[in-house]
Motif scaffolding. Structure first.
Motif, PDB file in Angstrom:
ATOM      1  N   GLY A 261      53.612 -62.006  70.709  1.00 52.58           N
ATOM      2  CA  GLY A 261      54.839 -61.876  69.807  1.00 52.58           C
ATOM      3  C   GLY A 261      54.011 -62.697  68.442  1.00 52.58           C
ATOM      4  O   GLY A 261      54.800 -62.991  67.462  1.00 52.58           O
ATOM      5  N   ILE A 262      52.749 -62.761  68.262  1.00 55.13           N
ATOM      6  CA  ILE A 262      52.285 -63.692  67.277  1.00 55.13           C
ATOM      7  C   ILE A 262      52.478 -63.023  65.829  1.00 55.13           C
ATOM      8  O   ILE A 262      52.833 -63.692  64.871  1.00 55.13           O
ATOM      9  N   TYR A 263      52.795 -61.507  65.934  1.00 54.51           N
ATOM     10  CA  TYR A 263      53.035 -60.995  64.611  1.00 54.51           C
ATOM     11  C   TYR A 263      54.568 -61.196  64.085  1.00 54.51           C
ATOM     12  O   TYR A 263      54.863 -61.418  62.900  1.00 54.51           O
ATOM     13  N   MET A 264      55.460 -61.188  65.121  1.00 55.61           N
ATOM     14  CA  MET A 264      56.839 -61.365  64.897  1.00 55.61           C
ATOM     15  C   MET A 264      56.990 -62.886  64.218  1.00 55.61           C
ATOM     16  O   MET A 264      57.715 -63.325  63.379  1.00 55.61           O
ATOM     17  N   MET A 265      56.277 -63.744  64.833  1.00 58.11           N
ATOM     18  CA  MET A 265      56.255 -65.058  64.673  1.00 58.11           C
ATOM     19  C   MET A 265      55.648 -65.280  63.083  1.00 58.11           C
ATOM     20  O   MET A 265      56.281 -66.472  62.433  1.00 58.11           O
ATOM     21  N   GLU A 266      54.743 -64.734  62.765  1.00 54.81           N
ATOM     22  CA  GLU A 266      54.249 -64.769  61.442  1.00 54.81           C
ATOM     23  C   GLU A 266      55.424 -64.451  60.517  1.00 54.81           C
ATOM     24  O   GLU A 266      55.655 -64.859  59.297  1.00 54.81           O
TER      25      GLU A 266
END
Length: 643
Positions: free
Chosen positions: A305-310
């Motif tokens: 989920g790193i892109y949603m976290m960004e």
């Protein structure tokens, strides 16, 4: 340099006085002293008058004074566009020695993007889009020549016509007209491209799509002002949002969709070359009121989920995230998408799980559109404290973004307190501070400043900065009377500070890209966004993430003093030339010794320049250098033409 007039005259005066005193010191001492004092005052006033610009001591002030009341209008600089390509004559009368003349680059570099060079990109891994990230040339690989415009280049149409039409000669690439023909992105008609306002998800047009979003998101009342469009295509979403006074920062990679960001900027819509890969986005935390993805092909559920976290990092508390296209509502759409329903189901499950972890509440799902809203503060997220997956970033890491790797962690909310209990988080209080609707927020005190979150910037500092930039911009309008006429649509402030320049220029006719250098003493970009403006972090020792000829006006306040001994000023100026349109203008504001060096360098860059005094008068060491880039284009066999 002529000797100081006052020093010479005072020396002569003292010599005369000495003779008088020696003649009869006992009887005339009082008279002599009176004469000495009188002569001192006279010659001091005379010297000050000569140095003020009204005597012969300042040739620049003399020249400007001749123009009367509008003393800063420069008759030998032509700010108007010529479209057909007439060249402008160069005034070298003030250049003491001939500058180094920079030659035109080969015509193969017409669309050169130094840090997104295709050949260099292919040497990097494709995993996680690393090869589409910024990869700048080494010092010995930099081009030190002038990027030519394509033959037939003309000034873009004025806004709002530019939203719908782009001259073919300015971006002569037809691939999107074929690849996206059925999606109504772009059409080729004679000598122009036409943008009908369609998109992959905009079957009824961008207006209808935005109105559907506005039924859930407060787009119409100024609550939502700043937006982020990830994987923007030709930025039609951002283009049509401007009618609602919402300004979108759009980005897309330089990839097989040739020139999509270039088309966006030719249309007069904010955009940069960029990608969600492994590096943090070059924006501050809590910057955007809304973020958007329309078939942007970003694997939102991947990599923990790193892109949603960004996106969560840059989304304001209470902000909205819009996702349209696969896998939303996969049960009804998987056949049309020609994808296995199990695959789509798993994609949406991951997105839903990450959204819950981030405390995003789903507000809407219909057709292929889903909308989530981020919680206003950490109090609404108490349930995730015991979640083993909820790893939090360090608060200081949320603002440290330049070339920093994204991490699979959640950005913490700033603390909020109720008026009665300093240790209690109010369930309705907006973390980080609530913003006024736009345009009121443009001059309201940004919460980051009101809370003292920016060291060295107080409320008084902010108010004084606004006053100062209103004065500066009024002076610029006397120098260049068409600055806010619509002639300059895409404007860049290379060292934006608190955004005072952009605020003083605010108009539907233009927009400003507020750049805060990564080496700036104060990190002010968050406050810029809280004013309802947009911007980006950047290092001016490197090329900017844009195509050539994408800005009409560039403002450089203190840039060359800031980067003194950091990198070669020639490289910065050549980059400015690359991104400036033919017949575009530049306003430098810096110390006079710095500007003299800059003026000499640009003397070899086909720019016309004039040095102007500070609006407070010639005794102020800070000066203004104004410039206009001449019209010239690439011609056959790598020659260049100004016709």
């Amino acid at each position: 340099m002529m000797p100081d007039v006052r020093s010479k005259n005072i020396y002569e005066m003292l010599f005369m006085a000495n003779k008088i005193l020696s003649a009869d010191s006992r009887t005339r001492s009082s008279v002599s002293i009176f004469i000495v004092v009188g002569l001192c005052c006279f010659f001091y006033i005379l010297g000050a008058w000569q140095r003020s610009g009204f005597g012969k001591g300042d040739s620049i002030a003399v020249e400007i004074t001749k123009s009367g009341a509008d003393c800063n209008i420069l008759s030998n600089l032509n700010f108007e566009t010529h479209h057909g390509g007439e060249s402008v004559t160069t005034d070298d009368s003030e250049t003491e020695s001939k500058p180094v003349v920079f030659k035109p680059c080969s015509s193969k570099y017409i669309d050169h993007t130094p840090c997104q060079h295709q050949k260099r990109a292919m040497t990097f891994p494709r995993q996680n889009m690393v090869y589409r990230e910024r990869h700048c040339p080494a010092e010995n690989e930099k081009l030190r020549c002038l990027i030519p415009a394509p033959e037939g280049y003309v000034t873009p149409f004025p806004w709002p016509k530019s939203r719908d039409y782009v001259p073919y000669a300015n971006a002569p690439y037809k691939s999107l007209t074929v690849e996206k023909a059925v999606q109504n992105w772009i059409q080729y008609e004679g000598n122009v491209f036409r943008f009908p306002g369609g998109g992959t998800q905009f079957s009824q047009g961008a207006d209808a799509y935005i109105n559907q979003l506005a039924s859930v998101i407060p787009i119409d009342n100024g609550t939502v002002r700043t937006a982020l469009d990830t994987g923007c295509g030709v930025a039609s979403w951002g283009a049509y949002l401007l009618k609602k006074n919402v300004i979108a920062m759009s980005f897309a990679p330089r990839d097989n969709h040739e020139a999509q960001v270039q088309f966006a900027l030719e249309r007069g819509v904010p955009a940069i070359i960029g990608v969600l890969g492994t590096i943090k986005l070059p924006y501050p935390s809590r910057a955007f009121d809304m973020a958007h993805c329309s078939r942007c092909l970003i694997p939102w559920g991947a990599n923990d989920g790193i892109y949603m976290m960004e996106v969560d990092r840059v989304l304001r508390p209470g902000g909205y995230w819009v996702l349209s296209g696969p896998p939303i509502n996969w049960k009804n759409n998987y056949k049309a998408w020609l994808r296995p329903k199990e695959e789509l189901q798993e994609e949406q499950r991951k997105i839903e799980d990450i959204a819950r972890l981030l405390c995003w509440e789903k507000k809407y799902e219909q057709g292929e559109i889903a909308i989530w809203q981020k919680a206003v503060n950490a109090g609404a997220c108490s349930g995730r404290q015991g979640d083993a997956q909820a790893t939090f970033c360090k608060s200081e890491e949320t603002e440290d973004v330049w070339y920093k790797k994204m991490e699979p962690c959640i950005s913490p909310y700033p603390d909020v307190n109720s008026p009665d209990d300093p240790d209690f988080n109010s369930p309705n209080e907006v973390s980080g501070g609530e913003l006024m609707p736009f345009p009121e927020r443009l001059y309201a005190v940004p919460p980051r400043i009101a809370s003292g979150s920016i060291p060295g910037v107080s409320v008084e500092t902010y108010l004084e900065d606004n006053r100062l930039w209103k004065k500066h911009v009024n002076a610029y309008k006397k120098i260049n009377k068409i600055i806010d006429s619509g002639r300059y649509r895409n404007i860049m402030d290379m060292n934006a500070g608190l955004g005072g320049f952009a605020a003083a220029l605010e108009s539907p006719k233009l927009w400003v890209m507020n750049v805060v250098p990564n080496i700036a003493e104060k990190n002010t970009l968050g406050a810029v966004y809280e004013r309802g403006l947009i911007g980006i972090y950047h290092d001016w020792c490197e090329a900017f993430s844009t195509y050539p000829r994408t800005y009409d006006l560039i403002h450089a306040h203190g840039v060359f003093s800031l980067y003194k001994d950091k990198c070669d000023p020639v490289d910065i100026l050549l980059e400015m030339d690359r991104i400036l349109r033919p017949e575009g203008a530049v306003i430098f504001r810096d110390e006079v010794d710095v500007l003299i060096k800059v003026k000499k360098i640009v003397g070899g860059m086909r720019w016309d320049t004039k040095l102007v005094d500070h609006e407070d008068g010639p005794l102020v060491t800070e000066k203004i250098l104004v410039a206009v880039k001449q019209y010239w284009v690439a011609a056959a066999k790598n020659s260049t033409s100004s016709q």
